[in-house]
Design a protein around this motif. Structure first.
Motif, PDB file in Angstrom:
ATOM      1  N   THR A   1      -1.529  43.137  34.069  1.00 12.67           N
ATOM      2  CA  THR A   1      -2.526  42.461  33.329  1.00 12.67           C
ATOM      3  C   THR A   1      -4.095  42.807  33.671  1.00 12.67           C
ATOM      4  O   THR A   1      -5.021  42.618  33.015  1.00 12.67           O
ATOM      5  CB  THR A   1      -2.325  40.941  33.278  1.00 12.67           C
ATOM      6  OG1 THR A   1      -2.258  40.749  34.755  1.00 12.67           O
ATOM      7  CG2 THR A   1      -1.079  40.609  32.665  1.00 12.67           C
ATOM      8  N   ASP A   2      -3.867  43.334  34.938  1.00 13.66           N
ATOM      9  CA  ASP A   2      -5.307  43.370  35.878  1.00 13.66           C
ATOM     10  C   ASP A   2      -5.729  44.726  36.158  1.00 13.66           C
ATOM     11  O   ASP A   2      -6.804  44.888  36.755  1.00 13.66           O
ATOM     12  CB  ASP A   2      -5.388  42.494  37.068  1.00 13.66           C
ATOM     13  CG  ASP A   2      -5.122  40.893  36.738  1.00 13.66           C
ATOM     14  OD1 ASP A   2      -5.707  40.509  35.755  1.00 13.66           O
ATOM     15  OD2 ASP A   2      -4.286  40.491  37.289  1.00 13.66           O
ATOM     16  N   THR A   3      -4.851  45.722  36.333  1.00 17.10           N
ATOM     17  CA  THR A   3      -5.121  47.162  36.979  1.00 17.10           C
ATOM     18  C   THR A   3      -4.986  48.313  35.924  1.00 17.10           C
ATOM     19  O   THR A   3      -3.837  48.223  35.140  1.00 17.10           O
ATOM     20  CB  THR A   3      -4.116  47.192  38.058  1.00 17.10           C
ATOM     21  OG1 THR A   3      -4.147  46.211  38.937  1.00 17.10           O
ATOM     22  CG2 THR A   3      -4.441  48.767  38.845  1.00 17.10           C
ATOM     23  N   VAL A   4      -5.968  49.139  35.614  1.00 19.77           N
ATOM     24  CA  VAL A   4      -5.771  50.361  34.960  1.00 19.77           C
ATOM     25  C   VAL A   4      -4.718  51.238  35.763  1.00 19.77           C
ATOM     26  O   VAL A   4      -5.053  51.777  36.735  1.00 19.77           O
ATOM     27  CB  VAL A   4      -7.227  51.024  34.805  1.00 19.77           C
ATOM     28  CG1 VAL A   4      -6.882  52.256  34.141  1.00 19.77           C
ATOM     29  CG2 VAL A   4      -8.024  50.052  33.906  1.00 19.77           C
ATOM     30  N   LEU A   5      -3.574  51.699  35.092  1.00 23.81           N
ATOM     31  CA  LEU A   5      -2.626  52.445  35.842  1.00 23.81           C
ATOM     32  C   LEU A   5      -2.716  53.721  35.279  1.00 23.81           C
ATOM     33  O   LEU A   5      -3.100  54.054  34.066  1.00 23.81           O
ATOM     34  CB  LEU A   5      -1.176  52.057  35.194  1.00 23.81           C
ATOM     35  CG  LEU A   5      -0.886  50.263  35.586  1.00 23.81           C
ATOM     36  CD1 LEU A   5       0.438  49.847  35.146  1.00 23.81           C
ATOM     37  CD2 LEU A   5      -0.836  50.075  37.218  1.00 23.81           C
ATOM     38  N   ASP A   6      -2.443  54.582  36.194  1.00 25.32           N
ATOM     39  CA  ASP A   6      -2.082  56.097  35.734  1.00 25.32           C
ATOM     40  C   ASP A   6      -0.940  56.381  35.117  1.00 25.32           C
ATOM     41  O   ASP A   6      -0.908  57.152  33.985  1.00 25.32           O
ATOM     42  CB  ASP A   6      -2.353  56.991  37.135  1.00 25.32           C
ATOM     43  CG  ASP A   6      -3.445  56.756  37.830  1.00 25.32           C
ATOM     44  OD1 ASP A   6      -4.790  56.588  37.140  1.00 25.32           O
ATOM     45  OD2 ASP A   6      -3.335  57.017  39.132  1.00 25.32           O
ATOM     46  N   GLN A   7       0.090  55.425  35.227  1.00 24.56           N
ATOM     47  CA  GLN A   7       1.271  55.974  34.506  1.00 24.56           C
ATOM     48  C   GLN A   7       1.744  54.212  34.110  1.00 24.56           C
ATOM     49  O   GLN A   7       1.715  53.368  35.162  1.00 24.56           O
ATOM     50  CB  GLN A   7       2.385  56.375  34.913  1.00 24.56           C
ATOM     51  CG  GLN A   7       2.112  57.760  35.351  1.00 24.56           C
ATOM     52  CD  GLN A   7       2.392  58.624  34.105  1.00 24.56           C
ATOM     53  OE1 GLN A   7       3.070  58.446  33.183  1.00 24.56           O
ATOM     54  NE2 GLN A   7       1.663  59.834  34.059  1.00 24.56           N
ATOM     55  N   GLY A   8       1.989  54.045  32.872  1.00 24.24           N
ATOM     56  CA  GLY A   8       2.484  52.506  32.777  1.00 24.24           C
ATOM     57  C   GLY A   8       1.641  51.963  31.496  1.00 24.24           C
ATOM     58  O   GLY A   8       1.007  52.648  30.732  1.00 24.24           O
ATOM     59  N   VAL A   9       1.790  50.551  31.513  1.00 24.14           N
ATOM     60  CA  VAL A   9       1.137  49.766  30.246  1.00 24.14           C
ATOM     61  C   VAL A   9       0.288  48.718  30.888  1.00 24.14           C
ATOM     62  O   VAL A   9       0.813  48.260  31.779  1.00 24.14           O
ATOM     63  CB  VAL A   9       2.424  49.221  29.465  1.00 24.14           C
ATOM     64  CG1 VAL A   9       1.659  48.434  28.240  1.00 24.14           C
ATOM     65  CG2 VAL A   9       3.258  50.043  28.840  1.00 24.14           C
ATOM     66  N   PHE A  10      -0.968  48.699  30.331  1.00 19.20           N
ATOM     67  CA  PHE A  10      -1.931  47.579  30.965  1.00 19.20           C
ATOM     68  C   PHE A  10      -2.845  47.075  29.830  1.00 19.20           C
ATOM     69  O   PHE A  10      -3.058  47.650  28.751  1.00 19.20           O
ATOM     70  CB  PHE A  10      -2.747  48.429  31.915  1.00 19.20           C
ATOM     71  CG  PHE A  10      -3.534  49.565  31.424  1.00 19.20           C
ATOM     72  CD1 PHE A  10      -4.833  49.515  31.313  1.00 19.20           C
ATOM     73  CD2 PHE A  10      -2.921  50.856  31.679  1.00 19.20           C
ATOM     74  CE1 PHE A  10      -5.425  50.556  30.739  1.00 19.20           C
ATOM     75  CE2 PHE A  10      -3.678  52.188  31.114  1.00 19.20           C
ATOM     76  CZ  PHE A  10      -5.231  51.855  30.710  1.00 19.20           C
ATOM     77  N   ALA A  11      -3.692  46.296  30.184  1.00 20.54           N
ATOM     78  CA  ALA A  11      -4.684  45.615  29.412  1.00 20.54           C
ATOM     79  C   ALA A  11      -5.875  45.982  30.065  1.00 20.54           C
ATOM     80  O   ALA A  11      -6.048  45.806  31.276  1.00 20.54           O
ATOM     81  CB  ALA A  11      -4.417  44.187  29.155  1.00 20.54           C
ATOM     82  N   ALA A  12      -6.809  46.381  29.133  1.00 26.18           N
ATOM     83  CA  ALA A  12      -8.222  46.417  29.569  1.00 26.18           C
ATOM     84  C   ALA A  12      -9.129  46.742  28.445  1.00 26.18           C
ATOM     85  O   ALA A  12      -8.990  47.001  27.437  1.00 26.18           O
ATOM     86  CB  ALA A  12      -8.166  47.916  30.622  1.00 26.18           C
TER      87      ALA A  12
END
Length: 457
Positions: A242-253
Motif C-alpha cells: 500500500t505504501d512502497t513502489v515495488l520493482d516487482q509486484g502489485v502496489f498503489a501509487a
C-alpha cells in the motif's frame, strides 16, 4: 488416500463436521460423529446423520482405541487440547481437519487459491472469487467463509476454488497445498487458543508449507512478519504494498493500482473508481489483484471487477442512512486490530458499539484510537469492563453500558445527530451472546431497520 472401509470419528458436528461426515459416507467409510452438546441441541444434525446410518455420540464420549478408529477428523472450532483429541494423538491415531480432508478428496484438476491473515480474509476471498467469476472462470468459494470445503469439492471436477483459511484450520493440515496462497497481515489474535503470538505466527505460515517451486505466494510487503515468510518459502514470492513502489509486484501509487513485472508498470485500476473504503481494504484489494494476476487474469477484467464489487456482509457493511446518520455493520470486527481498521475508515464523528467475548488481545491501542476518534461508546458483553478500563485510562468518559445489542442500537440512535456514524465494530468474538458474528450483525441490521420503520410510521 482411499477411505472405503476406514473407521473414522468426526469430532464436532457444526458445518465442517457435517460436511466431512457426509463426504466420507459417500466414499464408503464407516463414520461416527461426536459432539459435546446434548442430543436436544443437535436434533437437526442427528436426523441427517441417522439418515446416513452414521452413529452419533451426543454429549457422551466414545471409547477411543486404535482397534476402533483409523482416523479422527476434527472441526476447526474444536480446541486440540480437549480430552478426546489429546488421547488420539497419544495413541497415534491420525488427526486431521476438515480442510485437509477436503484437499485429499478434491479432483487433481481443481486448483486451490487460499487466503489467510488476521484481518481482511473474507473481503479478499470474496473479491478474488468475484474477479474469477467476471473472467468467466469455473470457480467456487468457501472454507472459513460460507460453505465447508468438503461440500464444494463434491461437485467440482475441474476449476478454481477460492478458500478463506483460518489459523484453526491450519493447525490440522498435512498435505494441503494452495497453488496460489495469499497472506494479508498478522497481528495478535486467538491467543486464548494459540497461547503465544509466536505460536500464532508459526501456524499462519503453514499455509505455504507444502507449496512447491511452481506455486505462488503473495505477501504483504508492509507487514514485517509477513514479509519475512519469503525467507522460508519454497514457492515464487510476489509482494503487494500500500505504501512502497515495488520493482516487482502489485502496489498503489498516485491514485492508481499497478502491477510491476519485467521492468514494466501496468496500470490496473484507478482508486477513485473503487467502491471499498479504508486503507485496510486497499490491502485486501492489492492482495486479490496480485492473486488474480498470477492466475492469468489481466487488467480489463480486474478493473471492471474492482469498480463493481460492493464488499461483503458484516464487514463495514453500509446498512442504512437515516436522518443524516450512517449505520455501519462491522460485526466481523472480532479483535482490536480489526476495530482499529474500521475506526480509521471514517472521518465523521463515530458512535461505537463494542464488546463481546475477549480473545486474549490487548485493548490499549484500540482504546487510544477510540478516545481520539469517537463521540460516544456503548459497551456490552463479557469484555465491557476490560474495554471500559482501557478507554478510561485514555481519559475518555462518554461511555454507556447496556445489557444487549438491541439496547445498544436504540441508545446509539438516540445519541446520534446528522453527520454521525453509528458503528458496530465489537473488537470481540460474539460467542457470549450470539452463535456467530453473522447472527450479531443480522440483529444489528434488523434493529436499525426497525428504528427507521418506527420513525416513518
Amino acid at each position: 488416500m482411499p477411505f472405503n472401509g476406514k473407521r473414522i470419528l468426526i469430532v464436532g458436528m457444526a458445518r465442517s463436521g457435517m460436511a466431512a461426515a457426509q463426504a466420507l459416507c459417500k466414499r464408503g467409510a464407516i463414520v461416527a460423529a461426536y459432539d459435546a452438546k446434548p442430543p436436544d441441541a443437535l436434533e437437526q444434525e442427528i436426523r441427517i446423520l441417522d439418515s446416513l446410518s452414521i452413529s452419533v455420540f451426543a454429549g457422551v464420549l466414545p471409547s477411543l482405541t486404535v482397534q476402533e478408529w483409523d482416523m479422527v477428523i476434527v472441526s476447526p472450532g474444536v480446541p486440540l487440547d480437549i480430552e478426546i483429541i489429546v488421547e488420539a494423538y497419544k495413541l497415534g491415531i491420525p488427526v486431521i481437519g476438515e480442510l485437509e480432508l477436503a484437499y485429499q478428496l478434491k479432483s487433481e484438476q481443481v486448483k486451490i487459491y487460499a487466503i489467510t491473515g488476521t484481518n481482511g480474509k473474507t473481503t479478499t476471498t470474496a473479491l478474488l472469487h468475484y474477479i474469477l467469476q467476471q473472467a468467466g472462470r469455473r470457480t467456487g468459494v468457501g472454507g472459513n467463509i460460507g460453505t465447508a470445503l468438503c461440500s464444494l469439492v463434491e461437485d467440482m471436477t475441474a476449476g478454481e476454488l477460492v478458500v478463506e483459511v483460518s489459523s484453526f484450520q491450519l493447525e490440522t493440515i498435512e498435505s494441503f497445498h494452495p497453488h496460489i496462497a495469499g497472506v494479508l497481515n498478522i497481528t495478535p489474535d486467538h491467543l486464548d487458543r494459540h497461547k503465544t503470538f509466536e505460536g500464532y505466527v508459526k501456524i499462519k505460515s503453514r499455509i505455504f508449507s507444502q507449496q512447491k517451486e511452481e506455486d505462488c505466494l503473495v505477501l504483504n510487503y508492509e507487514d514485517e512478519r509477513v514479509r519475512s515468510f519469503k525467507d522460508t518459502a519454497k514457492s515464487r514470492v510476489v509482494f503487494f504494498s500500500t505504501d512502497t513502489v515495488l520493482d516487482q509486484g502489485v502496489f498503489a501509487a498516485n491514485g492508481s493500482i499497478y502491477v510491476a513485472e519485467n521492468g514494466a508498470q501496468i496500470k490496473v485500476a484507478s482508486l477513485k473508481d473503487i467502491f471499498l473504503r479504508g486503507k485496510h481494504n486497499l490491502e485486501n484489494i492489492l492482495c486479490a489483484v496480485a492473486m488474480a494476476w498470477n492466475a492469468g487474469i489481466r487488467e480489463a477484467v480486474i478493473s471492471k471487477s474492482l469498480s463493481s464489487f460492493k464488499g461483503v456482509r458484516h464487514r463495514l457493511e453500509q446498512v442504512a442512512e437515516h436522518n443524516g446518520v450512517l449505520y455501519i455493520n462491522d460485526s466481523k470486527g472480532t479483535n482490536p486490530d480489526s476495530t482499529i481498521k474500521a475506526l480509521e475508515s471514517f472521518e465523521e464523528p463515530i458512535i461505537l458499539i463494542a464488546g463481546g467475548r475477549p480473545k486474549g488481545g490487548d485493548y490499549t491501542k484500540v482504546a487510544t484510537l477510540m478516545a481520539a476518534k469517537i463521540k460516544a461508546l456503548l459497551l456490552l458483553g463479557e469484555a465491557k469492563d476490560i474495554i471500559k478500563a482501557a478507554v478510561m485510562d485514555q481519559g475518555f468518559r462518554n461511555i454507556y453500558e447496556v445489557d444487549d445489542l438491541v439496547a445498544a442500537v436504540n441508545k446509539a440512535s438516540e445519541l446520534a445527530t446528522a453527520g454521525d456514524v453509528v458503528l458496530l465494530s465489537p473488537a470481540c468474538a460474539s460467542w457470549d451472546q450470539f452463535p456467530s458474528y453473522e447472527h450479531r450483525g443480522d440483529l444489528f441490521c434488523q434493529q436499525v431497520k426497525k428504528i427507521i420503520n418506527q420513525d416513518r410510521s
